[in-house]
Design a protein around this motif. Structure first.
Motif, PDB file in Angstrom:
ATOM      1  N   SER A 193     -16.081  -8.951   8.252  1.00 16.21           N
ATOM      2  CA  SER A 193     -15.705  -8.096   7.129  1.00 16.21           C
ATOM      3  C   SER A 193     -14.430  -8.546   6.438  1.00 16.21           C
ATOM      4  O   SER A 193     -14.259  -8.295   5.238  1.00 16.21           O
ATOM      5  CB  SER A 193     -15.535  -6.644   7.595  1.00 16.21           C
ATOM      6  OG  SER A 193     -16.740  -6.135   8.116  1.00 16.21           O
ATOM      7  N   LEU A 194     -13.507  -9.181   7.148  1.00 15.75           N
ATOM      8  CA  LEU A 194     -12.208  -9.534   6.589  1.00 15.75           C
ATOM      9  C   LEU A 194     -12.153 -10.983   6.099  1.00 15.75           C
ATOM     10  O   LEU A 194     -11.107 -11.626   6.176  1.00 15.75           O
ATOM     11  CB  LEU A 194     -11.104  -9.283   7.617  1.00 15.75           C
ATOM     12  CG  LEU A 194     -10.881  -7.814   8.008  1.00 15.75           C
ATOM     13  CD1 LEU A 194      -9.785  -7.689   9.056  1.00 15.75           C
ATOM     14  CD2 LEU A 194     -10.547  -6.970   6.783  1.00 15.75           C
ATOM     15  N   GLU A 235      -1.611   1.921  -6.831  1.00 19.14           N
ATOM     16  CA  GLU A 235      -1.024   2.196  -5.518  1.00 19.14           C
ATOM     17  C   GLU A 235      -1.874   3.183  -4.722  1.00 19.14           C
ATOM     18  O   GLU A 235      -2.059   3.029  -3.516  1.00 19.14           O
ATOM     19  CB  GLU A 235       0.398   2.719  -5.693  1.00 19.14           C
ATOM     20  CG  GLU A 235       1.377   1.658  -6.191  1.00 19.14           C
ATOM     21  CD  GLU A 235       2.719   2.245  -6.563  1.00 19.14           C
ATOM     22  OE1 GLU A 235       2.874   3.492  -6.458  1.00 19.14           O
ATOM     23  OE2 GLU A 235       3.619   1.477  -6.955  1.00 19.14           O
ATOM     24  N   GLU A 236      -2.387   4.196  -5.401  1.00 21.83           N
ATOM     25  CA  GLU A 236      -3.237   5.170  -4.716  1.00 21.83           C
ATOM     26  C   GLU A 236      -4.525   4.519  -4.225  1.00 21.83           C
ATOM     27  O   GLU A 236      -4.960   4.742  -3.083  1.00 21.83           O
ATOM     28  CB  GLU A 236      -3.572   6.325  -5.665  1.00 21.83           C
ATOM     29  CG  GLU A 236      -4.419   7.416  -5.024  1.00 21.83           C
ATOM     30  CD  GLU A 236      -4.702   8.560  -5.973  1.00 21.83           C
ATOM     31  OE1 GLU A 236      -5.524   9.426  -5.607  1.00 21.83           O
ATOM     32  OE2 GLU A 236      -4.117   8.588  -7.069  1.00 21.83           O
ATOM     33  N   ALA A 237      -5.143   3.701  -5.075  1.00 20.24           N
ATOM     34  CA  ALA A 237      -6.352   2.991  -4.661  1.00 20.24           C
ATOM     35  C   ALA A 237      -6.045   2.016  -3.536  1.00 20.24           C
ATOM     36  O   ALA A 237      -6.862   1.833  -2.621  1.00 20.24           O
ATOM     37  CB  ALA A 237      -6.951   2.241  -5.851  1.00 20.24           C
ATOM     38  N   HIS A 277      -6.741   1.697   4.262  1.00 18.69           N
ATOM     39  CA  HIS A 277      -7.406   2.502   5.298  1.00 18.69           C
ATOM     40  C   HIS A 277      -8.760   1.908   5.658  1.00 18.69           C
ATOM     41  O   HIS A 277      -9.139   1.868   6.835  1.00 18.69           O
ATOM     42  CB  HIS A 277      -7.571   3.933   4.789  1.00 18.69           C
ATOM     43  CG  HIS A 277      -8.250   4.847   5.769  1.00 18.69           C
ATOM     44  ND1 HIS A 277      -7.616   5.314   6.904  1.00 18.69           N
ATOM     45  CD2 HIS A 277      -9.517   5.366   5.794  1.00 18.69           C
ATOM     46  CE1 HIS A 277      -8.453   6.088   7.580  1.00 18.69           C
ATOM     47  NE2 HIS A 277      -9.606   6.123   6.932  1.00 18.69           N
ATOM     48  N   GLU A 278      -9.478   1.420   4.651  1.00 18.39           N
ATOM     49  CA  GLU A 278     -10.782   0.817   4.894  1.00 18.39           C
ATOM     50  C   GLU A 278     -10.652  -0.520   5.626  1.00 18.39           C
ATOM     51  O   GLU A 278     -11.429  -0.815   6.542  1.00 18.39           O
ATOM     52  CB  GLU A 278     -11.512   0.615   3.562  1.00 18.39           C
ATOM     53  CG  GLU A 278     -12.920   0.055   3.682  1.00 18.39           C
ATOM     54  CD  GLU A 278     -13.892   1.030   4.332  1.00 18.39           C
ATOM     55  OE1 GLU A 278     -14.937   0.559   4.811  1.00 18.39           O
ATOM     56  OE2 GLU A 278     -13.618   2.245   4.359  1.00 18.39           O
ATOM     57  N   PHE A 288     -11.481   0.352  12.569  1.00 19.54           N
ATOM     58  CA  PHE A 288     -11.718  -0.125  13.939  1.00 19.54           C
ATOM     59  C   PHE A 288     -10.513  -0.795  14.582  1.00 19.54           C
ATOM     60  O   PHE A 288     -10.585  -1.175  15.757  1.00 19.54           O
ATOM     61  CB  PHE A 288     -12.909  -1.088  14.010  1.00 19.54           C
ATOM     62  CG  PHE A 288     -14.199  -0.525  13.488  1.00 19.54           C
ATOM     63  CD1 PHE A 288     -14.617   0.747  13.840  1.00 19.54           C
ATOM     64  CD2 PHE A 288     -14.986  -1.263  12.628  1.00 19.54           C
ATOM     65  CE1 PHE A 288     -15.800   1.271  13.343  1.00 19.54           C
ATOM     66  CE2 PHE A 288     -16.175  -0.753  12.135  1.00 19.54           C
ATOM     67  CZ  PHE A 288     -16.586   0.518  12.499  1.00 19.54           C
ATOM     68  N   LEU A 289      -9.412  -0.974  13.840  1.00 17.05           N
ATOM     69  CA  LEU A 289      -8.257  -1.618  14.453  1.00 17.05           C
ATOM     70  C   LEU A 289      -7.571  -0.698  15.459  1.00 17.05           C
ATOM     71  O   LEU A 289      -7.050  -1.169  16.480  1.00 17.05           O
ATOM     72  CB  LEU A 289      -7.260  -2.079  13.385  1.00 17.05           C
ATOM     73  CG  LEU A 289      -7.734  -3.224  12.482  1.00 17.05           C
ATOM     74  CD1 LEU A 289      -6.578  -3.751  11.641  1.00 17.05           C
ATOM     75  CD2 LEU A 289      -8.351  -4.357  13.304  1.00 17.05           C
ATOM     76  N   ASN A 290      -7.539   0.596  15.190  1.00 17.20           N
ATOM     77  CA  ASN A 290      -6.972   1.527  16.170  1.00 17.20           C
ATOM     78  C   ASN A 290      -7.759   1.529  17.480  1.00 17.20           C
ATOM     79  O   ASN A 290      -7.163   1.468  18.558  1.00 17.20           O
ATOM     80  CB  ASN A 290      -6.886   2.939  15.588  1.00 17.20           C
ATOM     81  CG  ASN A 290      -5.676   3.115  14.687  1.00 17.20           C
ATOM     82  OD1 ASN A 290      -4.708   2.371  14.767  1.00 17.20           O
ATOM     83  ND2 ASN A 290      -5.720   4.107  13.820  1.00 17.20           N
TER      84      ASN A 290
END
Length: 211
Positions: free
Chosen positions: A32-33, A93-95, A101-102, A106-108
């Motif tokens: 994904s990255l 900035e909001e986007a 977050h997206e 799964f990193l947490n």
């Protein structure tokens, strides 16, 4: 391999689950990255060309939002391009916060696996040592090799926990760093496009945007 798992006792099963989860997350995040998926190098020049030709409409903005994380950030700014530079920056900035977050999905859980795996391994070893010394108290220690063999079996879970935890921690830090780099790239490219649209930079500066 099965004999090693069996020797480690019941605590090996949570460790196996952790290893499967960590492997799945690592493979998914590598897929994904990918940079071309997150920050397509040709996207900003294409958007500027379409903007110059006054072809920015709701259909194009929707396509941008679903194109890539960078496209979502650009679309947030372009949809408010008539409200001025400050409003565009706020929307970007909001986007960007939503995109981060997206990207951190799964990193947490991966970080949690990296933390708890060695602890689960240690707990398994403690349980194993308790069983060994309980057996010694009941039956004595006629053969020292039996005690040594029991301790080695008890340590299997600690070794397994470290084998799972260390790579998980390495990849967790790597992906966090990768996300940070992508966020900086997206903000830089989006703000350069904003400046050009608002007349604060020259069009030629698009050529300086890194691929």
């Amino acid at each position: 391999m099965f004999e090693i798992i069996k020797s480690g006792g019941w605590m090996m099963w949570p460790l196996i689950i952790c290893s499967i989860g960590a492997m799945g997350i690592i493979v998914e995040r590598f897929w994904s990255l990918q940079k071309n998926k997150i920050v397509p190098p040709e996207l900003v020049p294409q958007v500027w060309k379409l903007s110059r030709e006054e072809k920015i409409d709701s259909v194009l903005l929707h396509r941008l939002r679903t194109n890539s994380p960078l496209g979502a950030v650009l679309a947030a700014g372009l949809s408010h391009r008539h409200l001025g530079r400050d409003v565009m920056k706020e929307c970007i900035e909001e986007a960007g916060r939503k995109v981060v977050h997206e990207l951190e999905r799964f990193l947490n859980p991966l970080g949690t696996i990296a933390t708890i795996s060695p602890l689960l391994g240690l707990l398994g070893t403690v349980f194993g040592m308790i069983d060994i010394f309980s057996s010694l108290m009941q039956h004595g220690s006629g053969d020292p090799s039996v005690l040594a063999g029991g301790i080695s079996v008890a340590l299997i879970t600690t070794a397994a926990g470290l084998v799972i935890g260390i790579p998980s921690l390495i990849f967790h830090r790597y992906f966090e760093r990768l996300v940070d780099e992508y966020v900086v790239d997206m903000e830089t490219e989006a703000l350069r496009l904003v400046d050009i649209l608002q007349g604060d930079r020259e069009e030629e500066e698009l050529d300086e945007i890194p691929a």
